[in-house]
Write a protein that holds these residues in place. Structure first.
Motif, PDB file in Angstrom:
ATOM      1  N   LYS A  67       0.837  -1.200   0.000  1.00 13.90           N
ATOM      2  CA  LYS A  67       0.000   0.000   0.000  1.00 13.90           C
ATOM      3  C   LYS A  67       0.879   1.260   0.000  1.00 13.90           C
ATOM      4  O   LYS A  67       1.968   1.279   0.572  1.00 13.90           O
ATOM      5  N   LEU A  68       0.355   2.308  -0.611  1.00 13.57           N
ATOM      6  CA  LEU A  68       1.108   3.558  -0.703  1.00 13.57           C
ATOM      7  C   LEU A  68       1.399   4.142   0.675  1.00 13.57           C
ATOM      8  O   LEU A  68       2.501   4.616   0.940  1.00 13.57           O
ATOM      9  N   GLU A  69       0.434   4.095   1.587  1.00 11.43           N
ATOM     10  CA  GLU A  69       0.627   4.650   2.931  1.00 11.43           C
ATOM     11  C   GLU A  69       1.741   3.906   3.666  1.00 11.43           C
ATOM     12  O   GLU A  69       2.550   4.511   4.369  1.00 11.43           O
ATOM     13  N   GLU A  70       1.778   2.576   3.470  1.00  5.11           N
ATOM     14  CA  GLU A  70       2.826   1.792   4.117  1.00  5.11           C
ATOM     15  C   GLU A  70       4.183   2.079   3.482  1.00  5.11           C
ATOM     16  O   GLU A  70       5.202   2.160   4.191  1.00  5.11           O
ATOM     17  N   ALA A  71       4.208   2.256   2.176  1.00  2.00           N
ATOM     18  CA  ALA A  71       5.468   2.584   1.504  1.00  2.00           C
ATOM     19  C   ALA A  71       6.014   3.919   1.999  1.00  2.00           C
ATOM     20  O   ALA A  71       7.221   4.072   2.214  1.00  2.00           O
ATOM     21  N   LYS A  72       5.144   4.913   2.187  1.00  2.00           N
ATOM     22  CA  LYS A  72       5.578   6.215   2.693  1.00  2.00           C
ATOM     23  C   LYS A  72       6.167   6.099   4.088  1.00  2.00           C
ATOM     24  O   LYS A  72       7.191   6.728   4.404  1.00  2.00           O
ATOM     25  N   LEU A  73       5.537   5.295   4.943  1.00  2.57           N
ATOM     26  CA  LEU A  73       6.023   5.137   6.314  1.00  2.57           C
ATOM     27  C   LEU A  73       7.381   4.449   6.333  1.00  2.57           C
ATOM     28  O   LEU A  73       8.291   4.853   7.073  1.00  2.57           O
ATOM     29  N   ILE A  74       7.535   3.403   5.511  1.00  2.00           N
ATOM     30  CA  ILE A  74       8.830   2.717   5.445  1.00  2.00           C
ATOM     31  C   ILE A  74       9.911   3.676   4.964  1.00  2.00           C
ATOM     32  O   ILE A  74      11.014   3.737   5.515  1.00  2.00           O
ATOM     33  N   SER A  75       9.586   4.453   3.927  1.00  2.00           N
ATOM     34  CA  SER A  75      10.560   5.399   3.382  1.00  2.00           C
ATOM     35  C   SER A  75      10.939   6.459   4.406  1.00  2.00           C
ATOM     36  O   SER A  75      12.113   6.826   4.539  1.00  2.00           O
ATOM     37  N   ALA A  76       9.955   6.964   5.144  1.00  2.96           N
ATOM     38  CA  ALA A  76      10.240   7.983   6.156  1.00  2.96           C
ATOM     39  C   ALA A  76      11.170   7.456   7.235  1.00  2.96           C
ATOM     40  O   ALA A  76      12.083   8.160   7.695  1.00  2.96           O
ATOM     41  N   ARG A 130      10.591   1.673  -5.138  1.00  2.00           N
ATOM     42  CA  ARG A 130      11.076   2.302  -6.363  1.00  2.00           C
ATOM     43  C   ARG A 130       9.927   2.617  -7.312  1.00  2.00           C
ATOM     44  O   ARG A 130       9.945   3.641  -8.003  1.00  2.00           O
ATOM     45  N   GLU A 131       8.913   1.734  -7.362  1.00  2.00           N
ATOM     46  CA  GLU A 131       7.753   2.006  -8.208  1.00  2.00           C
ATOM     47  C   GLU A 131       7.035   3.272  -7.755  1.00  2.00           C
ATOM     48  O   GLU A 131       6.566   4.068  -8.568  1.00  2.00           O
ATOM     49  N   TYR A 132       6.960   3.461  -6.428  1.00  2.00           N
ATOM     50  CA  TYR A 132       6.294   4.645  -5.877  1.00  2.00           C
ATOM     51  C   TYR A 132       7.200   5.881  -5.880  1.00  2.00           C
ATOM     52  O   TYR A 132       6.785   6.966  -5.474  1.00  2.00           O
ATOM     53  N   LYS A 133       8.457   5.723  -6.322  1.00  2.00           N
ATOM     54  CA  LYS A 133       9.463   6.815  -6.280  1.00  2.00           C
ATOM     55  C   LYS A 133       9.713   7.277  -4.843  1.00  2.00           C
ATOM     56  O   LYS A 133       9.893   8.457  -4.572  1.00  2.00           O
ATOM     57  N   HIS A 135      12.010   5.340  -2.804  1.00  2.00           N
ATOM     58  CA  HIS A 135      13.244   4.719  -2.320  1.00  2.00           C
ATOM     59  C   HIS A 135      14.231   5.828  -1.921  1.00  2.00           C
ATOM     60  O   HIS A 135      14.329   6.854  -2.608  1.00  2.00           O
ATOM     61  N   PRO A 136      14.955   5.647  -0.806  1.00  2.00           N
ATOM     62  CA  PRO A 136      15.905   6.697  -0.375  1.00  2.00           C
ATOM     63  C   PRO A 136      16.892   7.098  -1.454  1.00  2.00           C
ATOM     64  O   PRO A 136      17.286   8.271  -1.542  1.00  2.00           O
ATOM     65  N   ASP A 137      17.317   6.140  -2.296  1.00  2.00           N
ATOM     66  CA  ASP A 137      18.245   6.501  -3.373  1.00  2.00           C
ATOM     67  C   ASP A 137      17.613   7.503  -4.328  1.00  2.00           C
ATOM     68  O   ASP A 137      18.318   8.341  -4.919  1.00  2.00           O
ATOM     69  N   GLN A 138      16.303   7.424  -4.496  1.00  2.00           N
ATOM     70  CA  GLN A 138      15.608   8.369  -5.374  1.00  2.00           C
ATOM     71  C   GLN A 138      15.379   9.706  -4.683  1.00  2.00           C
ATOM     72  O   GLN A 138      15.510  10.771  -5.285  1.00  2.00           O
ATOM     73  N   LEU A 139      15.050   9.637  -3.391  1.00  2.00           N
ATOM     74  CA  LEU A 139      14.756  10.872  -2.650  1.00  2.00           C
ATOM     75  C   LEU A 139      15.986  11.734  -2.454  1.00  2.00           C
ATOM     76  O   LEU A 139      15.875  12.963  -2.333  1.00  2.00           O
ATOM     77  N   LEU A 140      17.168  11.099  -2.386  1.00  2.00           N
ATOM     78  CA  LEU A 140      18.389  11.849  -2.105  1.00  2.00           C
ATOM     79  C   LEU A 140      19.065  12.383  -3.357  1.00  2.00           C
ATOM     80  O   LEU A 140      20.128  12.981  -3.273  1.00  2.00           O
ATOM     81  N   GLN A 141      18.465  12.163  -4.516  1.00  2.00           N
ATOM     82  CA  GLN A 141      19.025  12.751  -5.729  1.00  2.00           C
ATOM     83  C   GLN A 141      18.884  14.275  -5.675  1.00  2.00           C
ATOM     84  O   GLN A 141      17.927  14.790  -5.110  1.00  2.00           O
ATOM     85  N   PRO A 142      19.849  15.001  -6.211  1.00  2.00           N
ATOM     86  CA  PRO A 142      19.749  16.478  -6.187  1.00  2.00           C
ATOM     87  C   PRO A 142      18.518  16.977  -6.924  1.00  2.00           C
ATOM     88  O   PRO A 142      18.044  16.344  -7.866  1.00  2.00           O
ATOM     89  N   ASP A 143      17.989  18.104  -6.446  1.00  2.00           N
ATOM     90  CA  ASP A 143      16.825  18.705  -7.083  1.00  2.00           C
ATOM     91  C   ASP A 143      17.174  19.187  -8.489  1.00  2.00           C
ATOM     92  O   ASP A 143      18.324  19.565  -8.760  1.00  2.00           O
TER      93      ASP A 143
END
Length: 592
Positions: A67-76, A130-133, A135-143
């Motif tokens: 679930k998207l909500e669970e993916a957000k919590l794991i990522s956080a 990664r499907e939900y974008k 993943h920490p590797d995706q979040l830490l990419q420069p703006d």
């Protein structure tokens, strides 16, 4: 490969596909010999021209059971567990186990036929992030960034000071040369050692012209200070010893810096304000904003400072001389990848109207410490600044008694500029001429007494006052207004009733107030203490009268002492006198 070879390889591949395993190998060997290449080379070339069928996409591609909500919590949780440098301290498996144990997520798959619940695997959860974008590797990419350009050379400069960690100059002892800073002696985690050589460490100030990429470097002692920054900025602006080999100079339109204390000092801001240079202080944590000068620092370190290991430098002046020679070489010979020219060739495309030459270096240093000051406009429409007088008559809207902001004029020695505001409220600076005095101390432009008269121009306030005077007196000219005023004319022709607003207000409001009960004040109850006269005061008041009546004063004194030992009220004085007149031998008789 040329088109003919590609066509031949395609034919070979098509024929080989029709043959069996043994026949195919023999055919390819013969084909390799015909082409004059090895069998391995033939296989490699056939691989490059062959058309492979695309892999069939899975029917559930792009779908996930997390679930998207669970993916957000794991990522956080994963992001919060990271260090500031981006190092991950917690794995996806650990985060999922922790959240499951706390009842925050299920991260499970439900079989629709049997209803069986099975937890999702770590790989499935990672793929879902990664499907939900998320993943920490995706979040830490420069703006994403926006590319910025300069309109011309000297449009924008970037400046960045940096500690030169390789070299320092000992101030004591026989050794006076620049040397490599030994890591074991001046290790960064030994503050005492760092403090010991703080004033001996060499700082490199690097500046770049954003349009051309020209690099300027200079070395200083004393750390990152306002004085060093101002000196470097002035050095960049001034013409170099040979402008034909080292052309960069002039006043930039703007300068970009990091928010260091020296960069935001009043001295540097005052210098830039005097020269009409906009100071752009970048936001903290945004190195891309001045990435050009960051790269320039790296170029100076690798292209110039790396060579200092192989020579002996005796003092800071020699180091700067070597740096200036390197600048002429690097800026004049190395091609910049963006514009395909050397940096000096690109800078030299500046147009005459874009090249604003600065005042002399010493005058620039005076500007850095000469902050604008307020000056009051005198009745002569003049201001005093720096011990000199300047005329502000030409400034539109100036008023006597007004305070104006005044500063040195960077383009005129002993000149001054005053701050004014345009129609949009923007601050602008205008040059004000110095008032010249003759040998006798008179203003040179003053009218000669008895020969001429120079009426000063009307200020805005004076002009308004004259218009209002004519309006109040109902006159077309000032002379008629003065005549009406002398004749005691009522202002505005008596058309204004000064009390009309009171009458109108009372009529429109018609306010009625309810009568309120009150409490009567007690009155006539104040007790006033009457003056008491002592026997001495009685005697003083009655003696002249008794003697005037021919009475015996000694006998009167005896009677007063006997009958009024405590005195008597002032209102009873006449009664006392009457009693003394009729008492025995004191009986008063008029003598003939």
């Amino acid at each position: 490969m040329n088109a003919g070879l590609v066509e031949r390889l395609t034919e070979i591949e098509a024929q080989a596909a029709l043959l069996g395993r043994g026949e195919r190998s023999e055919y390819l060997k013969r084909s390799a010999q015909d082409l004059g290449v090895s069998l391995a080379t033939l296989y490699r070339k056939l691989e490059s021209v062959s058309v492979k069928p695309s892999r069939k996409r899975r029917s559930d591609a792009g779908k996930t059971e997390l679930k998207l909500e669970e993916a957000k919590l794991i990522s956080a949780v994963l992001v919060e567990a990271m260090r500031r440098n981006g190092k991950r301290l917690m794995s996806v498996k650990q985060a999922v186990e922790m959240l499951r144990a706390n009842g925050k997520i299920e991260a499970a798959r439900i079989d629709e036929e049997t209803g069986e619940v099975s937890p999702l695997s770590e790989n499935t959860i990672t793929r879902a992030l990664r499907e939900y974008k998320l993943h920490p590797d995706q979040l830490l990419q420069p703006d994403p960034v926006s590319r910025m350009k300069s309109e011309h050379p000297n449009h924008c400069w970037q400046i960045d000071p940096s500690l030169c960690v390789l070299y320092y100059l000992p101030r004591h002892g026989k050794d006076t040369g620049l040397r490599v800073m030994k890591e074991e002696e001046f290790y960064k985690n030994k503050p005492k050692n760092v403090v010991k050589i703080e004033q001996d460490r060499v700082w490199r100030y690097t500046g770049t012209d954003h349009a051309s990429g020209t690099i300027v470097a200079r070395y200083y002692f004393g750390g990152e200070t306002s004085a060093n920054l101002c000196d470097f900025f002035i050095f960049m602006m001034q013409a170099k010893e040979d402008v034909h080999k080292d052309p960069i100079r002039g006043v930039p339109r703007m300068v970009m810096l990091d928010p260091g204390s020296a960069n935001t000092s009043s001295a540097f801001k005052t210098l830039c304000k005097s020269l009409d240079v906009h100071v752009q202080i970048n936001k903290p944590g945004n190195p891309r904003a001045k990435g050009q000068v960051e790269k320039a620092n790296d170029i100076v370190e690798t292209s110039f400072e790396s060579g200092l290991r192989f020579t002996e430098v005796h003092d800071i002046d020699q180091l700067n001389a070597l740096a200036e020679r390197w600048m002429r070489y690097y800026n004049g010979t190395q091609i910049h990848s963006r514009h395909g020219m050397t940096r000096y060739q690109a800078w030299n495309k500046i147009k005459p109207e874009q090249l604003i030459l600065p005042p002399p270096a010493e005058y620039c240093r005076e500007l850095a410490i000469s902050a604008p000051k307020e000056a009051k406009v005198s009745a002569d429409l003049e201001i005093r600044f720096g011990g000199r007088f300047y005329s502000v008559k030409a400034i539109q809207g100036i008023l006597v008694g007004q305070k104006v902001l005044v500063a040195k004029n960077p383009w005129e020695e002993n000149g001054a500029r005053a701050a004014t505001f345009d129609a949009d409220g923007r601050e602008t600076w205008v040059a004000v001429p110095e008032v010249v005095f003759d040998d006798m101390g008179f203003r040179a432009d003053s009218a000669v007494i008895g020969e001429e008269y120079k009426a000063p121009g009307n200020t805005a306030a004076q002009q308004h006052a004259k218009e209002l005077d004519k309006m109040a007196m109902g006159a077309e000219t000032l002379e008629q207004a003065a005549a009406n005023r002398k004749g005691k004319a009522v202002p505005f022709g008596g058309s204004i009733d000064p009390f009309k607003h009171q009458e109108d207000t009372l009529a429109t409001r018609n306010t009625l107030y309810l009568e309120r009960g009150g409490q009567q004040m007690e009155y006539n109850r104040m007790e006033v203490a009457e003056q008491m006269l002592s026997k001495v005061e009685i005697a003083k008041l009655l003696k002249p009268r008794i003697e005037a009546e021919g009475g015996d004063w000694k006998q009167a004194v005896a009677l007063i002492t006997k009958h009024y030992p405590d005195g008597v009220a002032a209102s009873q004085l006449e009664a006392v006198f009457d009693k003394l007149k009729t008492a025995g031998r004191l009986k008063l008789h008029k003598t003939g």
